[in-house]
Every structure is written in C-alpha cells, then in structure tokens.
Design an enzyme around this catalytic site. Structure first.
Site, PDB file in Angstrom:
ATOM      1  N   ARG A  99      59.025  -8.804  50.371  1.00  0.00           N
ATOM      2  CA  ARG A  99      57.912  -8.289  49.563  1.00  0.00           C
ATOM      3  C   ARG A  99      57.761  -6.789  49.731  1.00  0.00           C
ATOM      4  O   ARG A  99      57.270  -6.107  48.825  1.00  0.00           O
ATOM      5  CB  ARG A  99      56.586  -8.938  49.996  1.00  0.00           C
ATOM      6  CG  ARG A  99      56.375 -10.346  49.504  1.00  0.00           C
ATOM      7  CD  ARG A  99      54.966 -10.801  49.851  1.00  0.00           C
ATOM      8  NE  ARG A  99      54.037  -9.707  49.596  1.00  0.00           N
ATOM      9  CZ  ARG A  99      53.016  -9.370  50.380  1.00  0.00           C
ATOM     10  NH1 ARG A  99      52.738 -10.071  51.452  1.00  0.00           N
ATOM     11  NH2 ARG A  99      52.242  -8.348  50.080  1.00  0.00           N
ATOM     12  N   ASP A 155      48.532  -2.060  58.859  1.00  0.00           N
ATOM     13  CA  ASP A 155      49.889  -2.480  58.489  1.00  0.00           C
ATOM     14  C   ASP A 155      50.925  -2.127  59.556  1.00  0.00           C
ATOM     15  O   ASP A 155      52.044  -2.641  59.508  1.00  0.00           O
ATOM     16  CB  ASP A 155      50.301  -1.837  57.153  1.00  0.00           C
ATOM     17  CG  ASP A 155      49.577  -2.478  55.974  1.00  0.00           C
ATOM     18  OD1 ASP A 155      48.940  -3.529  56.155  1.00  0.00           O
ATOM     19  OD2 ASP A 155      49.648  -1.912  54.865  1.00  0.00           O
ATOM     20  N   ARG A 158      40.587 -12.602  51.317  1.00  0.00           N
ATOM     21  CA  ARG A 158      40.811 -11.286  50.705  1.00  0.00           C
ATOM     22  C   ARG A 158      39.860 -11.146  49.526  1.00  0.00           C
ATOM     23  O   ARG A 158      40.263 -11.251  48.371  1.00  0.00           O
ATOM     24  CB  ARG A 158      42.272 -11.221  50.264  1.00  0.00           C
ATOM     25  CG  ARG A 158      42.863  -9.845  50.181  1.00  0.00           C
ATOM     26  CD  ARG A 158      43.738  -9.527  51.348  1.00  0.00           C
ATOM     27  NE  ARG A 158      44.349  -8.217  51.196  1.00  0.00           N
ATOM     28  CZ  ARG A 158      45.633  -7.961  51.374  1.00  0.00           C
ATOM     29  NH1 ARG A 158      46.448  -8.925  51.714  1.00  0.00           N
ATOM     30  NH2 ARG A 158      46.100  -6.741  51.246  1.00  0.00           N
ATOM     31  N   LYS A 171      55.590   1.111  48.768  1.00  0.00           N
ATOM     32  CA  LYS A 171      55.149  -0.096  48.052  1.00  0.00           C
ATOM     33  C   LYS A 171      53.698   0.051  47.600  1.00  0.00           C
ATOM     34  O   LYS A 171      53.359  -0.238  46.451  1.00  0.00           O
ATOM     35  CB  LYS A 171      55.275  -1.329  48.970  1.00  0.00           C
ATOM     36  CG  LYS A 171      54.558  -2.561  48.433  1.00  0.00           C
ATOM     37  CD  LYS A 171      54.728  -3.755  49.336  1.00  0.00           C
ATOM     38  CE  LYS A 171      53.654  -3.955  50.370  1.00  0.00           C
ATOM     39  NZ  LYS A 171      52.349  -4.407  49.870  1.00  0.00           N
ATOM     40  N   ASN A 172      52.839   0.500  48.513  1.00  0.00           N
ATOM     41  CA  ASN A 172      51.413   0.516  48.190  1.00  0.00           C
ATOM     42  C   ASN A 172      51.020   1.637  47.229  1.00  0.00           C
ATOM     43  O   ASN A 172      49.870   1.704  46.799  1.00  0.00           O
ATOM     44  CB  ASN A 172      50.578   0.586  49.475  1.00  0.00           C
ATOM     45  CG  ASN A 172      50.619  -0.736  50.222  1.00  0.00           C
ATOM     46  OD1 ASN A 172      51.182  -1.724  49.721  1.00  0.00           O
ATOM     47  ND2 ASN A 172      50.042  -0.773  51.417  1.00  0.00           N
ATOM     48  N   CYS A 184      44.642 -15.104  51.539  1.00  0.00           N
ATOM     49  CA  CYS A 184      46.077 -14.954  51.762  1.00  0.00           C
ATOM     50  C   CYS A 184      46.370 -15.093  53.230  1.00  0.00           C
ATOM     51  O   CYS A 184      45.498 -15.429  54.013  1.00  0.00           O
ATOM     52  CB  CYS A 184      46.573 -13.619  51.244  1.00  0.00           C
ATOM     53  SG  CYS A 184      46.136 -12.270  52.322  1.00  0.00           S
TER      54      CYS A 184
HETATM   55  C1  UD1 Z   1      45.593  -2.398  50.982  1.00  0.00           C
HETATM   56  C2  UD1 Z   1      47.074  -2.469  51.222  1.00  0.00           C
HETATM   57  C3  UD1 Z   1      47.380  -3.279  52.467  1.00  0.00           C
HETATM   58  C4  UD1 Z   1      46.594  -2.741  53.643  1.00  0.00           C
HETATM   59  C5  UD1 Z   1      45.122  -2.610  53.317  1.00  0.00           C
HETATM   60  C6  UD1 Z   1      44.326  -1.921  54.403  1.00  0.00           C
HETATM   61  C7  UD1 Z   1      47.976  -2.349  48.981  1.00  0.00           C
HETATM   62  C8  UD1 Z   1      48.734  -3.037  47.895  1.00  0.00           C
HETATM   63  N1  UD1 Z   1      47.707  -3.076  50.066  1.00  0.00           N
HETATM   64  O1  UD1 Z   1      45.144  -3.733  50.750  1.00  0.00           O
HETATM   65  O2  UD1 Z   1      48.783  -3.190  52.722  1.00  0.00           O
HETATM   66  O3  UD1 Z   1      46.751  -3.623  54.742  1.00  0.00           O
HETATM   67  O4  UD1 Z   1      44.956  -1.829  52.119  1.00  0.00           O
HETATM   68  O5  UD1 Z   1      44.827  -0.669  54.662  1.00  0.00           O
HETATM   69  O6  UD1 Z   1      47.685  -1.175  48.899  1.00  0.00           O
HETATM   70  N2  UD1 Z   1      37.222  -6.037  51.317  1.00  0.00           N
HETATM   71  C9  UD1 Z   1      36.037  -6.669  50.948  1.00  0.00           C
HETATM   72  N3  UD1 Z   1      35.728  -6.725  49.618  1.00  0.00           N
HETATM   73  C10 UD1 Z   1      36.524  -6.176  48.671  1.00  0.00           C
HETATM   74  C11 UD1 Z   1      37.722  -5.535  49.055  1.00  0.00           C
HETATM   75  C12 UD1 Z   1      38.048  -5.470  50.391  1.00  0.00           C
HETATM   76  O7  UD1 Z   1      35.303  -7.180  51.780  1.00  0.00           O
HETATM   77  O8  UD1 Z   1      36.183  -6.262  47.482  1.00  0.00           O
HETATM   78  C13 UD1 Z   1      37.597  -5.968  52.752  1.00  0.00           C
HETATM   79  C14 UD1 Z   1      38.892  -6.724  53.049  1.00  0.00           C
HETATM   80  O9  UD1 Z   1      38.659  -8.095  53.284  1.00  0.00           O
HETATM   81  C15 UD1 Z   1      39.375  -6.015  54.292  1.00  0.00           C
HETATM   82  C16 UD1 Z   1      38.930  -4.578  54.062  1.00  0.00           C
HETATM   83  O10 UD1 Z   1      37.917  -4.631  53.071  1.00  0.00           O
HETATM   84  O11 UD1 Z   1      38.711  -6.514  55.406  1.00  0.00           O
HETATM   85  C17 UD1 Z   1      40.018  -3.636  53.622  1.00  0.00           C
HETATM   86  O12 UD1 Z   1      40.645  -4.147  52.476  1.00  0.00           O
HETATM   87  P1  UD1 Z   1      41.286  -3.202  51.366  1.00  0.00           P
HETATM   88  O13 UD1 Z   1      41.268  -1.783  51.816  1.00  0.00           O
HETATM   89  O14 UD1 Z   1      40.675  -3.536  50.058  1.00  0.00           O
HETATM   90  O15 UD1 Z   1      42.789  -3.710  51.369  1.00  0.00           O
HETATM   91  P2  UD1 Z   1      43.693  -3.980  50.122  1.00  0.00           P
HETATM   92  O16 UD1 Z   1      43.449  -2.959  49.077  1.00  0.00           O
HETATM   93  O17 UD1 Z   1      43.639  -5.408  49.766  1.00  0.00           O
END
Ligand code: UD1
Length: 424
Positions: free
Chosen positions: A398, A306, A122, A23-24, A117
């Site tokens: 999902r 995850d 997020r 999925k990711n 979320c």
């Molecule tokens: C992706 C995965 C999700 C997984 C996560 C962490 C997808 C579609 N989803 O989510 O399944 O749980 O990686 O491995 O690939 N953060 C900030 N600012 C930002 C972006 C992130 O503070 O602009 C923080 C988030 O709140 C979180 C951490 O960084 O605490 C990691 O988030 P991130 O790696 O961005 O996760 P996703 O890409 O949303």
C-alpha cells in the site's frame, strides 16, 4: 496468488536508494485533480496499491488516468458520476478526501463511510462538520453518506484537533466555495503544504499551509499542471531505521531531512551518524544502538505516528530500554506481537510500550498487521539471525513501491516469493 517477503538478516547495508514520491501527498493530490480542468501530470508518481485504488476511483468517476513510465496523467474532463462504490471506498481508508473534491466539483457526492481500520476507529466527524459549516447537507444512512452542496460558502472553521485528512478535505471543498475559508488548528504536516503547492500550481489561491491557519480563496477556475510530489518522509524514515537495525552505510537520494527532524534526532541519540546535503541523507551505523529518551508520537512537527513502528524495530537490539507513547491512534501496537515472535522484548500497557533491547533476534514466520507495522517487520528481520518469512505483504505494498527491490539495492538478502513456491 498472495506473496511473501523472505529476508535473511545479518548483512550490513550499503549503497543508495532513491526515495519515492510521498504516498500521503499523492493521494490527496489525486483527489484534487477533480478540481482541475485539463491534464494533470504527476511526475515520478509512486506505483503503490493505494495509488492504484485512487486511479480506479478516478476511472469509476469517468476520468481518464494513464501511466507513461513513472508519470501518471489524469484528465478529469470526462467526469460523469458523483458516487464512489462501497468496494472502492473500502480498498483505501483515505478515500474520504474525495468527498471535499467532489462537492467542490459537482455539488454532490454519494459514498460509503470509510469506517474503522487496522489502526483502530478512524472517524471522519471533523471532515463532515467542517463541510457542513461550508454549507453542505450531509445525510448519513446505513453506512452511506449522501452529500449535497449546490453552493458552498467560505468561512472560518476551527478544527477540534489538527487532522491531516480533515484539513485536506476542507482545503479541497473550500476551493469550490464562494469567498474565503480559513481553517484554524489545521494540520501542519508537510504533505498539507504539498497539497497547497499543487493547488496553487493549478491556479488556486491557498496560503498558510505548514502553519496552523490555512486560507483558501475559493471560486477560481483551476487548470491542469505538471507536478512532482515531495519525497516520502516515512519511506526515508523506514530506510534510516533499516540501516540502524542492520548496521552499514547508506545514502537516501532525494530525502529531505527538514521533514524528518524528530526521526533523525532519535537515531542520532541512539548512536547513528546521519548527515544531509542538498541531494539527500546519508547514514552510517555501527554496532548496537543505545536506548533513547521517551518517544512520544504527536502531530507534526512532533514525532510521526507513521514512524513509531519502524523506530521501535530498529531499537530491538539496543542497549537499555526505550519508552514509546502512541498518542495519535488507539490501536497502533499490533506489530508488537509479531516482533515478539522474533525474540523482541516489548511490554505494552495502553498507549505505552517499553522496548528492552535483547542481544539477538531470530528469523520467524510473521504476518503484517498494517502498512507501517509490516515495514517494521522488515527492519527487524535485517538484524535477525536466519530467515524471516513475512506474509500479508499486501499491507506493505500500500505504501512502498517495492521494498524488496530497495532493500536489495542496499545489499540486503530480500526477495518476494509466491506463498506456494515457499511451501514446496
Ligand atoms: C493521515 C495519514 C496517516 C497518518 C495520520 C497521522 C494520509 C493518507 N494518511 O491520516 O498516514 O498516520 O495522518 O499523521 O495522509 N480524527 C477524529 N476525527 C476526524 C479525523 C481524525 O477524531 O474526523 C482523529 C483520528 O482518529 C486520529 C487523529 O484524529 O486519532 C489523527 O487523524 P488524522 O490526522 O485525520 O489522520 P488521517 O488523515 O486519517
């Protein structure tokens, strides 16, 4: 009509399932199709609710997307719109990755903020500041983002933390920038590497994914391709936890252990026999598991957030106590209250949860709180006495193409039912 998942525990698992595409990987790749002129065929694309949401976003932008069996063909030639409606943005939190792709393709993007979320806030500040560094002007107004980038210019971007989504978003935007972009402290997740491989198959020049520095030479004209995404390491982790919970002997065709090393290490420590060959992973688990050393979630190659909930569910009947520390998301223990209804003994204090194994779990009506939390309820239900009725399974849909079908293939007593049918 909403559906339930009915699971009757107590049967050891046996048999084989094929692991779906990740999925990711597929979600950012679908956003990346906006950069390619010509047809992209995604082979064996998993039919998930989040994939459906991405398809609807692509169609709303004027692109053509159609299924032929398990293959999804996307042609973005007809794209005639650079905005995504609030309804579509809300359907899938990871829709933010369309931002970088739209900026690279048409120099503008209007969409609503993905917002918080079920896992807690997020934020996308890293995505936005990186895009600004590439030259985008971004106005945030009443929950909407108005982004303009008549010209993007490659440069070095240092991420404050290795965000998966920010790394991917910036890789996509950088493909449309002039010159070279280097993303430092990039996320090292295998799905980032899969996105790189897809982009390169379309004629891009991206290197370094899988390490913490990703380089993108922008400005190349990308073409279509046929691509098969990597196997879903979290689906594989889920089924490994399922057999650890229920006991049995299973084979996961297509699963790649090198993406799952921290999960398989934890399950081996707990007493499972896990082996791999070039075709997949097999697991044999008998009797109660042992408690294991603390499990701390961390960016890849650390233990994946995850897989935290499903491993916790597998350990509910272990001998001894295991400490979990969730370091990625603020609110990722919402499954704990539901597991407690089944007799689990879990204490949570802030980011730490302590699971003390109990002799027996019992079936109960429980509700999915989020995607992986929902999968954890299935894992626990397989080891519980009696029937577990899981509601709100739209969360599970999902990320799993058909978890009831897969568990049934492994010998579990699992079926979907309409909520009404079950009431009568
Ligand atoms: C992706 C995965 C999700 C997984 C996560 C962490 C997808 C579609 N989803 O989510 O399944 O749980 O990686 O491995 O690939 N953060 C900030 N600012 C930002 C972006 C992130 O503070 O602009 C923080 C988030 O709140 C979180 C951490 O960084 O605490 C990691 O988030 P991130 O790696 O961005 O996760 P996703 O890409 O949303």
């Amino acid at each position: 009509m909403s559906q339930l998942l009915l699971l009757r525990g107590g049967r050891p698992l046996s048999g084989e399932v094929k692991i779906q595409g990740a999925k990711n990987s597929v979600l950012p790749i679908l956003a990346a199709t906006l950069l390619a002129r010509g047809q992209v065929v995604l082979r064996s694309c998993p039919r998930l609710r989040d994939v459906d949401a991405s398809v609807r976003i692509l169609r709303s932008l004027g692109c053509d997307a159609r299924w032929e069996g398990d293959d999804l063909t996307v042609d973005t030639t007809g794209m005639d719109c650079c905005g995504i409606s609030d309804d579509l943005m809300r359907e899938m939190r990871s829709s933010a990755v369309f931002l970088g792709a739209m900026l690279a393709r048409c120099g503008q993007a209007d969409l609503s903020y993905p917002g918080g979320c079920e896992l807690g806030p997020r934020p996308i500040d890293l995505h936005l500041s990186g895009l600004r560094e590439l030259g985008a002007e971004i106005r945030e107004e009443g929950g909407f983002l108005h982004c303009r980038a008549p010209r993007l210019t490659g440069r070095e971007i240092l991420l404050r933390m290795p965000s998966v989504g920010a790394t991917e978003n910036l890789m996509l935007a950088a493909c449309g920038a002039e010159g070279t972009t280097v993303i430092s402290n990039a996320a090292r997740e295998p799905e980032v590497e899969d996105l790189q491989n897809f982009l390169n198959a379309c004629g891009a020049k991206v290197s370094g994914a899988g390490s913490s520095a990703v380089a993108v030479e922008g400005g190349r004209r990308l073409h279509g391709c046929a691509y098969r995404a990597m196997p879903d390491r979290i689906a594989a982790a889920t089924y490994l936890c399922a057999v650890s919970s229920a006991g049995g002997d299973i084979f996961l065709r297509g699963a790649e252990e090198r993406h799952l090393a921290t999960v398989t290490a934890a399950l081996r420590e707990a007493g499972c026999d896990i082996r791999r060959d070039e075709t997949g992973i097999s697991a044999v688990c008998r009797g109660r598991l042992r408690a294991i050393r603390p499990v701390q979630t961390a960016p890849y190659p650390g233990f994946p957030t995850d897989a935290q909930a499903v491993l916790m569910a597998a350990l509910l009947r272990s001998r001894g106590a295991t400490v979990f520390e969730e370091n990625i998301f603020a609110s990722r223990y919402r499954h704990v209250g539901e597991l407690a209804r089944m007799g689990a003994d879990i204490r949570v204090a802030g980011r730490v949860a302590v699971v003390t194994g109990v002799e027996q779990l019992h079936g109960a009506p429980v509700r999915c709180t989020d995607l992986r939390g929902g999968a954890a309820l299935c894992v626990a239900a397989l080891a519980a006495e009696g029937e577990t009725r899981i509601s709100q399974i739209c969360h599970i849909d999902r990320g799993y193409a058909d978890i009831a079908r897969d568990l049934t293939a492994l010998g579990a007593d699992a079926r979907r039912a309409d909520e009404k049918e079950n009431d009568s």
